[in-house]
Design an enzyme around this catalytic site. Structure first.
Site, PDB file in Angstrom:
ATOM      1  N   SER A   1      50.293  -3.658  24.217  1.00 53.56           N
ATOM      2  CA  SER A   1      49.152  -3.401  25.086  1.00 53.56           C
ATOM      3  C   SER A   1      48.089  -4.473  24.894  1.00 53.56           C
ATOM      4  O   SER A   1      47.968  -5.061  23.806  1.00 53.56           O
ATOM      5  CB  SER A   1      48.576  -2.033  24.703  1.00 53.56           C
ATOM      6  OG  SER A   1      47.283  -1.892  25.218  1.00 53.56           O
TER       7      SER A   1
ATOM      8  N   TYR B   1      45.260   4.655  18.371  1.00 58.18           N
ATOM      9  CA  TYR B   1      46.337   4.284  19.311  1.00 58.18           C
ATOM     10  C   TYR B   1      46.523   2.766  19.311  1.00 58.18           C
ATOM     11  O   TYR B   1      47.633   2.258  19.148  1.00 58.18           O
ATOM     12  CB  TYR B   1      46.011   4.787  20.730  1.00 58.18           C
ATOM     13  CG  TYR B   1      46.867   4.124  21.783  1.00 58.18           C
ATOM     14  CD1 TYR B   1      48.208   4.491  21.943  1.00 58.18           C
ATOM     15  CD2 TYR B   1      46.362   3.098  22.594  1.00 58.18           C
ATOM     16  CE1 TYR B   1      49.006   3.856  22.886  1.00 58.18           C
ATOM     17  CE2 TYR B   1      47.160   2.471  23.542  1.00 58.18           C
ATOM     18  CZ  TYR B   1      48.475   2.854  23.687  1.00 58.18           C
ATOM     19  OH  TYR B   1      49.270   2.215  24.609  1.00 58.18           O
TER      20      TYR B   1
ATOM     21  N   LYS C   1      49.668   0.011  17.866  1.00 54.40           N
ATOM     22  CA  LYS C   1      50.355  -1.087  18.575  1.00 54.40           C
ATOM     23  C   LYS C   1      50.291  -2.375  17.749  1.00 54.40           C
ATOM     24  O   LYS C   1      51.271  -3.113  17.650  1.00 54.40           O
ATOM     25  CB  LYS C   1      49.721  -1.312  19.955  1.00 54.40           C
ATOM     26  CG  LYS C   1      49.913  -0.151  20.931  1.00 54.40           C
ATOM     27  CD  LYS C   1      51.354  -0.015  21.389  1.00 54.40           C
ATOM     28  CE  LYS C   1      51.589   1.226  22.211  1.00 54.40           C
ATOM     29  NZ  LYS C   1      53.000   1.517  22.473  1.00 54.40           N
TER      30      LYS C   1
HETATM   31  P1  NAD Z   1      54.268   8.138  29.130  1.00 53.75           P
HETATM   32  O1  NAD Z   1      53.628   9.130  28.230  1.00 53.75           O
HETATM   33  O2  NAD Z   1      54.382   8.467  30.567  1.00 53.75           O
HETATM   34  O3  NAD Z   1      55.714   7.773  28.577  1.00 53.75           O
HETATM   35  C1  NAD Z   1      56.035   7.809  27.211  1.00 53.75           C
HETATM   36  C2  NAD Z   1      57.338   8.571  27.079  1.00 53.75           C
HETATM   37  O4  NAD Z   1      57.711   8.618  25.711  1.00 53.75           O
HETATM   38  C3  NAD Z   1      57.234  10.016  27.559  1.00 53.75           C
HETATM   39  O5  NAD Z   1      58.316  10.293  28.425  1.00 53.75           O
HETATM   40  C4  NAD Z   1      57.321  10.837  26.281  1.00 53.75           C
HETATM   41  O6  NAD Z   1      57.934  12.102  26.497  1.00 53.75           O
HETATM   42  C5  NAD Z   1      58.147   9.923  25.387  1.00 53.75           C
HETATM   43  N1  NAD Z   1      57.931  10.090  23.948  1.00 53.75           N
HETATM   44  C6  NAD Z   1      56.752  10.116  23.272  1.00 53.75           C
HETATM   45  N2  NAD Z   1      56.972  10.279  21.957  1.00 53.75           N
HETATM   46  C7  NAD Z   1      58.322  10.335  21.788  1.00 53.75           C
HETATM   47  C8  NAD Z   1      59.168  10.488  20.671  1.00 53.75           C
HETATM   48  N3  NAD Z   1      58.668  10.645  19.438  1.00 53.75           N
HETATM   49  N4  NAD Z   1      60.495  10.481  20.854  1.00 53.75           N
HETATM   50  C9  NAD Z   1      61.018  10.355  22.099  1.00 53.75           C
HETATM   51  N5  NAD Z   1      60.276  10.214  23.192  1.00 53.75           N
HETATM   52  C10 NAD Z   1      58.936  10.208  23.049  1.00 53.75           C
HETATM   53  O7  NAD Z   1      53.481   6.759  28.933  1.00 53.75           O
HETATM   54  P2  NAD Z   1      53.586   5.396  29.748  1.00 53.75           P
HETATM   55  O8  NAD Z   1      52.288   5.187  30.429  1.00 53.75           O
HETATM   56  O9  NAD Z   1      54.833   5.343  30.529  1.00 53.75           O
HETATM   57  O10 NAD Z   1      53.628   4.366  28.541  1.00 53.75           O
HETATM   58  C11 NAD Z   1      54.855   3.840  28.058  1.00 53.75           C
HETATM   59  C12 NAD Z   1      54.557   2.874  26.920  1.00 53.75           C
HETATM   60  O11 NAD Z   1      53.693   1.840  27.378  1.00 53.75           O
HETATM   61  C13 NAD Z   1      53.850   3.518  25.722  1.00 53.75           C
HETATM   62  O12 NAD Z   1      54.363   2.929  24.545  1.00 53.75           O
HETATM   63  C14 NAD Z   1      52.405   3.119  25.925  1.00 53.75           C
HETATM   64  O13 NAD Z   1      51.702   3.085  24.707  1.00 53.75           O
HETATM   65  C15 NAD Z   1      52.561   1.733  26.510  1.00 53.75           C
HETATM   66  N6  NAD Z   1      51.406   1.295  27.312  1.00 53.75           N
HETATM   67  C16 NAD Z   1      50.992   2.049  28.370  1.00 53.75           C
HETATM   68  C17 NAD Z   1      49.890   1.645  29.126  1.00 53.75           C
HETATM   69  C18 NAD Z   1      49.397   2.470  30.274  1.00 53.75           C
HETATM   70  O14 NAD Z   1      48.297   2.219  30.766  1.00 53.75           O
HETATM   71  N7  NAD Z   1      50.142   3.452  30.793  1.00 53.75           N
HETATM   72  C19 NAD Z   1      49.220   0.436  28.796  1.00 53.75           C
HETATM   73  C20 NAD Z   1      49.678  -0.304  27.712  1.00 53.75           C
HETATM   74  C21 NAD Z   1      50.787   0.122  26.971  1.00 53.75           C
END
Ligand code: NAD
Ligand code: UDP
Length: 341
Positions: free
Chosen positions: A124, A149, A153
């Site tokens: 991120s 959080y 990362k």
């Molecule tokens: P999201 O919550 O929609 O998806 C994350 C998925 O991981 C979910 O389906 C959840 O059920 C699953 N999950 C969480 N913990 C778990 C575990 N211990 N075992 C198995 N599955 C697990 O989030 P997203 O927005 O799709 O984000 C995906 C990734 O991108 C994350 O790592 C997040 O930190 C990173 N990210 C997101 C953003 C954003 O703005 N959405 C920005 C930067 C980075």
């Protein structure tokens, strides 16, 4: 080529799974559904006209993960699974470090035990912390994020750097996302937050559909053009295609060992007021709002220098702000209650 996608039922994961299927990768999704539903994958299968293997499980469960690696001959892993609510992470930091850091370590251990070395990590822009100046470039030192959080990362990026020393076969990519928004153009898959949305666009979309009264704009006294915070918003399908580009890059660079970071953003900072205006223009909806106090931990403005991804991954965020708004609205208006609709 078989790709294991952890967290593949979530927002970015489901859009990426669709792009992977469209690019002829075989996909196995591993997700504990803590923040998602399998309905997203049913819809992905329909859109792609192809099937996805789904295994329900936790990344901290090494035995279950090992079973997946033994059952399917995995070539590469895309690791989305994480908890991602910045505010919540300050309340329950141990859960965030357990899930995001310990979970990543478990996954990397099981990969190593099974001789799998291709790894793409969801990082991120938050890893640049408060110290670095905008636009952020990959050559900058990792900063100190203001939340557990963000710290989780940074820790995983450090672990990946250490892996490259201890494991001479490791091939890692950290994709540093800026602010993904929007939905697949079909309106069939999109972002489905549980409870009150933390992020700007899901909140705006829920106001538009009548589920929330008004948007709170967190601060109008920042040192920016209109006083509200500026972020680099990119379309989630551009982001999804960034993962395919990174996988293709790994495939084309046989000799590569180590870990490379790439910013995935547009290179433009857009203010909160501009987002509200763009949403209203694209959807013909009025978004009532009030200005409220700043949100703790928010930085005034940041955006990407995305030259490295443009050049090396041959990737560019190509979808316009207007399209991001239209696609957000198509998803939200077709699915007012998300996947429960
Ligand atoms: P999201 O919550 O929609 O998806 C994350 C998925 O991981 C979910 O389906 C959840 O059920 C699953 N999950 C969480 N913990 C778990 C575990 N211990 N075992 C198995 N599955 C697990 O989030 P997203 O927005 O799709 O984000 C995906 C990734 O991108 C994350 O790592 C997040 O930190 C990173 N990210 C997101 C953003 C954003 O703005 N959405 C920005 C930067 C980075
Ligand atoms: N924001 C806002 N009201 C909201 C949610 C977010 O004004 O209800 C602002 C927030 O202060 C930030 C921007 O919108 O400046 C983007 O916030 P988001 O949480 O979507 O992303 P991040 O903070 O992770 O960049």
């Amino acid at each position: 080529m078989k790709v294991l996608v952890t967290g593949g039922a979530g927002y970015i994961g489901s859009h990426t799974v669709l792009s992977l299927l469209e690019n002829n990768y075989d996909v196995i999704v591993y997700d504990n559904l803590v923040n998602s539903s399998v309905e997203s994958l049913d819809r992905v299968e329909k859109l792609a006209g192809k099937s996805v293997e789904f295994v329900e499980g936790d990344i901290c469960d090494k035995a279950a993960l090992s079973h997946v690696f033994k059952k399917f001959k995995i070539d590469a892993v895309i690791h989305f699974a994480a908890l991602k609510a910045v505010g919540e992470s300050a309340q329950i930091p141990l859960s965030y470090y357990q899930n995001n850091v310990h979970g990543s370590v478990c996954l990397l251990e099981v990969m190593q035990e099974n001789d799998v070395h291709n790894f793409i990590f969801s990082s991120s822009a938050t890893v640049y912390g408060e110290e670095n100046e905008v636009p952020y470039v990959e050559t900058m030192k990792l900063g100190t994020p203001s939340s557990p959080y963000g710290a989780s990362k940074v820790m995983v990026e450090r672990i990946l750097a250490d892996m490259t020393v201890s494991n001479g076969r490791f091939r890692g990519v950290s994709l540093r996302y800026f602010n993904p928004i929007g939905a697949h153009e079909s309106g069939g898959i999109g972002e489905d937050p549980t409870g009150i949305p933390n992020n700007l666009l899901p909140y705006v979309a829920q106001v538009a559909v009548g589920k929330r009264d008004k948007l709170s704009i967190f601060g109008d006294d920042y040192p920016t053009k209109d006083g509200s915070c500026e972020r680099d918003y990119l379309h989630v399908m551009d982001l999804a295609q960034g993962h395919v580009a990174a996988l293709n890059w790994l495939n084309c660079n046989d000799e590569f060992r180590g870990v490379e970071a790439f910013n995935l953003g547009t290179g433009n900072g857009i203010s909160v007021f501009s987002i509200v205006k763009a949403f209203e223009k694209a959807t013909n909806k009025i978004i009532p709002f009030e200005v409220s106090p700043r949100r703790a931990g928010d930085l005034p403005a940041f955006w990407a220098n995305a030259n490295k991804a443009n050049k090396e991954l041959n990737w560019q965020a190509s979808r316009s702000l207007e399209q991001m708004m239209e696609d957000t609205w198509r998803w939200q208006s077709n699915n007012p209650d998300g996947y429960l609709t």
